[in-house]
Each structure stands twice: as structure tokens, then as C-alpha cells.
Design a protein around this motif. Sequence first.
Motif, PDB file in Angstrom:
ATOM      1  N   LEU A 198       0.833  -1.202   0.000  1.00  0.00           N
ATOM      2  CA  LEU A 198       0.000   0.000   0.000  1.00  0.00           C
ATOM      3  C   LEU A 198       0.869   1.254   0.000  1.00  0.00           C
ATOM      4  N   HIS A 231      -6.262   5.238   6.469  1.00  0.00           N
ATOM      5  CA  HIS A 231      -5.106   4.559   5.879  1.00  0.00           C
ATOM      6  C   HIS A 231      -4.391   3.705   6.930  1.00  0.00           C
ATOM      7  N   ASP A 255      -9.682  -5.782   0.347  1.00  0.00           N
ATOM      8  CA  ASP A 255      -9.919  -4.413  -0.098  1.00  0.00           C
ATOM      9  C   ASP A 255      -8.622  -3.621  -0.230  1.00  0.00           C
ATOM     10  N   THR A 299      -7.313  -1.980  -3.687  1.00  0.00           N
ATOM     11  CA  THR A 299      -7.022  -0.545  -3.736  1.00  0.00           C
ATOM     12  C   THR A 299      -5.650  -0.284  -4.344  1.00  0.00           C
ATOM     13  N   PHE A 320      -6.019  -0.800  -8.016  1.00  0.00           N
ATOM     14  CA  PHE A 320      -6.907   0.224  -8.569  1.00  0.00           C
ATOM     15  C   PHE A 320      -6.152   1.528  -8.776  1.00  0.00           C
ATOM     16  N   LEU A 321      -5.354   1.923  -7.777  1.00  0.00           N
ATOM     17  CA  LEU A 321      -4.577   3.155  -7.882  1.00  0.00           C
ATOM     18  C   LEU A 321      -3.516   3.039  -8.972  1.00  0.00           C
ATOM     19  N   ARG A 323     -10.634  -9.000  -6.528  1.00  0.00           N
ATOM     20  CA  ARG A 323     -12.017  -8.667  -6.181  1.00  0.00           C
ATOM     21  C   ARG A 323     -12.927  -9.359  -7.172  1.00  0.00           C
ATOM     22  N   TYR A 342     -17.062   0.998 -10.853  1.00  0.00           N
ATOM     23  CA  TYR A 342     -16.922   0.445  -9.505  1.00  0.00           C
ATOM     24  C   TYR A 342     -18.145   0.777  -8.653  1.00  0.00           C
ATOM     25  N   ARG A 361     -15.089   0.461   4.015  1.00  0.00           N
ATOM     26  CA  ARG A 361     -13.966  -0.246   3.380  1.00  0.00           C
ATOM     27  C   ARG A 361     -14.241  -0.512   1.891  1.00  0.00           C
ATOM     28  N   TYR A 419     -12.982   2.376  -0.022  1.00  0.00           N
ATOM     29  CA  TYR A 419     -11.571   2.719   0.137  1.00  0.00           C
ATOM     30  C   TYR A 419     -10.867   2.992  -1.192  1.00  0.00           C
ATOM     31  N   PRO A 420     -11.103   2.205  -2.244  1.00  0.00           N
ATOM     32  CA  PRO A 420     -10.430   2.508  -3.514  1.00  0.00           C
ATOM     33  C   PRO A 420     -10.742   3.899  -4.058  1.00  0.00           C
ATOM     34  N   ALA A 432      -8.940   6.476  -1.942  1.00  0.00           N
ATOM     35  CA  ALA A 432      -7.491   6.471  -2.069  1.00  0.00           C
ATOM     36  C   ALA A 432      -7.012   7.156  -3.341  1.00  0.00           C
TER      37      ALA A 432
END
Length: 568
Positions: free
Chosen positions: A174, A208, A218, A222, A225-226, A261, A525, A538, A541-542, A545
Motif C-alpha cells: 500500500l 489509511h 480491499d 485498492t 486500482f490506484l 475482487r 466500480y 472499506r 476505500y479505492p 485512495a
Amino acid sequence: MTPGGGKKGYTRRKRAGLTLFFALLSISQYIGWKLSREGNIRWTLPGTAALLAAGLAAGAGAGFGIVALENRIFRKKAASSGRKRTKLPGPPCAFGLAAVSMLLCWAAGYMAYYPGICAYDITIQMGQIVSGSYGTHHPLAHTLLVGLFIKLGSALGNVNTGMAIYTAFQMLCLASAFAAGIAWLRALGVRTLWIALTWVWCCLFPFHIYMSITATKDVFFTVFFLLQLICFCELLRRGENRPGRWDAGYLLSTLGMVLFRNNGMYALLVAAFFMAAGCILRHDRRRLMLRLLAGTLAGILAGALGLSLLARGTGAVQGDKREMLSIPIQQMARVMLYHGGVGELPEDDASMEEQDRRLIDDFLLDEAYREYRPDIADPVKRHTYTHVVRYRTGEFLDTYLRLLARYPGDYVNAAFAVNMGYYYIWDVSHAHINENGLERGLGYIQTRWVEQELADYGIYKDSRWEGLHELMERYADGNVYLHVPVLRALMVPGIWLWFWLALAVYLWIRRKYMLMLPVSFIAGYYLTLVLGPAVQLRYLYPVMAVAPFMLLYVKTECPGGEPAPETK
């Protein structure tokens, strides 16, 4: 001249965009307020028309008022592209400093909750790891990843150590993703102030800290995803350059999204649709659109293949599909209570036909509709007999559609109620949805362990900083952030939908259609979220973030002032 009629055309677009945004905002807030206050809305044609008219009037008032105020107070500013920027260390150095600083800031939480927060689905996943009997209800890639570290711990003589190493690895992943974002912003030439604020946010934002040490899928979703959005935005920025490392990064991060996911590939389909539309509509960008679309579809196919290979290799049992039926479950339970003659509510008019009642009784076993909660599908869902949908599909659809035609208002209310937290900015049900009045650790982020069961697997609490552990427990379990104005604004789920919609409207007003493509990932999403069983922080969260990175990317690519035509 700007496209669309110059300054006047730009002003008209701004008024239209703001009117639509504020109309949607006002209508949705009324619906949320009404449902939270009265529990039900009677949808009549005159009432619905009046609500839409009032929403449009409020939206038009806000839109026209903002434009008029802006024209009165602000003058067109000179382009800031030539402004001297203060430099941070180059991207490689920025990456290292950012990653290390984040890990140091999160380390205190790690010591307090050592070997990590083992809540949510980890108990079920540990059962699969220990027994060797896997299922696909939870992402198999994540279960197997946890299993690798559990085996490492066993080899070292302590399963708890294996879980601690897993948590440290998750923190590293992360932090690395956020640090990659910081380095990317530096490479884009974003001002030092904005990079510093994003850096501090990554280090100190409480969510975070909790998520980095929580063993859940999750976090890895994330991360991918980022990274995916960073690669996608960079490919957009570079245009039609020769394929290279950014294409590879986009493909690999897309693969990770799908693997970590179960609904990851469905979220990507919305973006793929808009890319396909771009191939048709944007002749000047067709080559780039085809390249992006090919990368997206390749990632989806690679992910689907990976999931299939993992399932076959482990002999995993196919997960139950009831999660995908959350909205129909809520809708059918609600109409049963309001129209099924079950005597649960005084509003029950017993108008439902017998054949429909029988099918619902077969679908929702043990009169589970009596356990209906507007904010979460789980109480009814856990008693759902999904074979009715799978093997009596025609009969189920016939009943579902007939009830929809007869009781559309109840279907709408059920869907709006279970998703209230996503659109109603005053809703805080996510913070209390799992509380039972008996156990701690069931606040906005779950810190409760199923201690006895996890102890049987060799995992136990071993806090190395008990004082901080108790303080963080009170913060999480007591939902302290709800009483801190800035944190509340950043963490209440309903805020984030309107942030992303506002960004989309802004880009539409400025005719930056290519820049809207990354936002389509967020839209896809969200579509998977609103079909889910409940609002959980949660799950969001993506989209939380990636927000500052996307905002600063748009700021760089779309500077202030009136829009200029897109480069062709």
C-alpha cells in the motif's frame, strides 16, 4: 474561440452542468431524508413530478446563481502554465522517501494491533487455508496469498509470525502504491504544496492507518486500482507513443484488480464501453482508444483465465451467487412485508397474489423476510435459497417482474434504502450497521476478532503497544471521526459520490472528454457497489485512495480559465 460557441457557449454549458448536478444532489438528499425520517415514500405520479420539478428548480437556482456570482467576483486569470515551480527530489527519491515515511507513520498502529487486524472475512479464509477446501466466494488469490505467509509462519514455528509478516507485506504494498502516486505527481510537475498535502494525507489519514494493518482483500484491490489509474492516465497523457512499460503496468494492474475482487472485471466493463464508444466517435483518437481498449480487455481476459486456473488448481468450490442478488432480495422481502399479508406491519395491505407469496417463501426460507433491515441485506440474504433463481429462473423472473410492475415504489424504496449511505451525505448507518450492543470492535472499521476460532488456527492478539491499542479501539469502536468536522467530511461515504460527480461535470463543462475516461472506472466500480448488500466504508476505500491523485492530474491537464479546444 472555444468550442461550442465561445464564451457564451461555455457559460451555457456551465449553467446546464451545474443545474444537473445540483438537481441530482437536492433530489437525492430529499429521498435520503424522507426514508431516514419516515422509512417509506409513497411514489405517486403527481408527487414524483413535483419532486423532479422542485429538484430542477433548485438545481437551476444554484447553477445560475453560481455562474452569476463567479462572473461578478472573479475575472479571467492568466494561464499559470509558465509559473515557476518549486522542485521536490526527483521521482525515484520521492518514491523512496514517501514509502518509508508512510511505513513509519503506520508502524505505530501495526505494533498496537500486532500481528494485524484479523476481522471481516479472514476467519473464513483461514478455515479454507487450514482445511485445504477452498471456495471462490472470497477472492481466491487473496486467500492463497494469506496462505503463503501462514505456511511461512508454520515453517518458522509460529503461525502468528506468518500473519505478522503478511500484514507487513500488505503495508509495504500500500505504501509503495501511494509512493508511486507521489512520484508520478512530481513527474507531472504538480506544485510542491499540493504534493506535500497529498503526502501528509497518505501518512496520517486515520483510515489509511487502520486499513494498512487490516487483513482484507480491499487493501490489495485498492493498490491495483490506484496503479491502474496512474498507468491509464499516463497513457492518455503520452498519447500515441510506442507501447512500453506503461502499457505493461496497466495490463498487470488490471489483472490484479480482477484477481483480488470478484466484481473487479464487472467494474471495468463500464470503462471498456466508453473506450469502445471513443473508438467510434473520436476518429482523431481512434488509435489510442483501440490501444487502451485492447489493454483493458486483455487484462480482463487474463484475470478471468487466472481465476479459472486458480480454481481448478485448488479444486475450489464455486461461491454462492446470493451476493449478486442483494437488491432483488431486499426488494422481494420489502414487498412481502408491505403487501404479503404477513401481519408484520400495519401498512400491509395483503394485496399480493398467492403464487407470488409461494415463490418468495421458497426463495426466502423460514420467513426470513421478517428479518428485513432497510440498511443491510445480510439478515435476509443468509436465509436465501438461490437454487430458486438458478433452477426455476423463468418462474422467478415472472414473479419478480410482476411484483415490479405492481409495486414499483417498494422496489425503488428498497434499493434507495440499502444504498442510502452512498448518496445521502448525512447518513452514518455504515458506522453502526454491525453493532450488536454486546461486542466491541464493530464500528466504522471492524477490529473485532473471532478470537477462539482464530486461536485454533494459531492466530492470537499480541499487542506490542497496549496503551495505543486501547486508544485506537476507542476511536474505531466509538466512531470518533463523526465528531471531528474535517474528518467527518472526508470519511462519510455519501461525500465521495458527489465529489466524483462534480469532477465529471467539471470535465464535461470544459469539454475534456478524454479526461472523463478515468472517471468511468469510478462509475463502473460504483455500479458494483450499489448492487451490493450494504454500505461499508472499506468498500469505498479505492475511490477514496485515488481521489487526490486524480484531482491533481486533472488540475495539471486542465488548468484554470476558460477551456481551450482539445488537442487533436
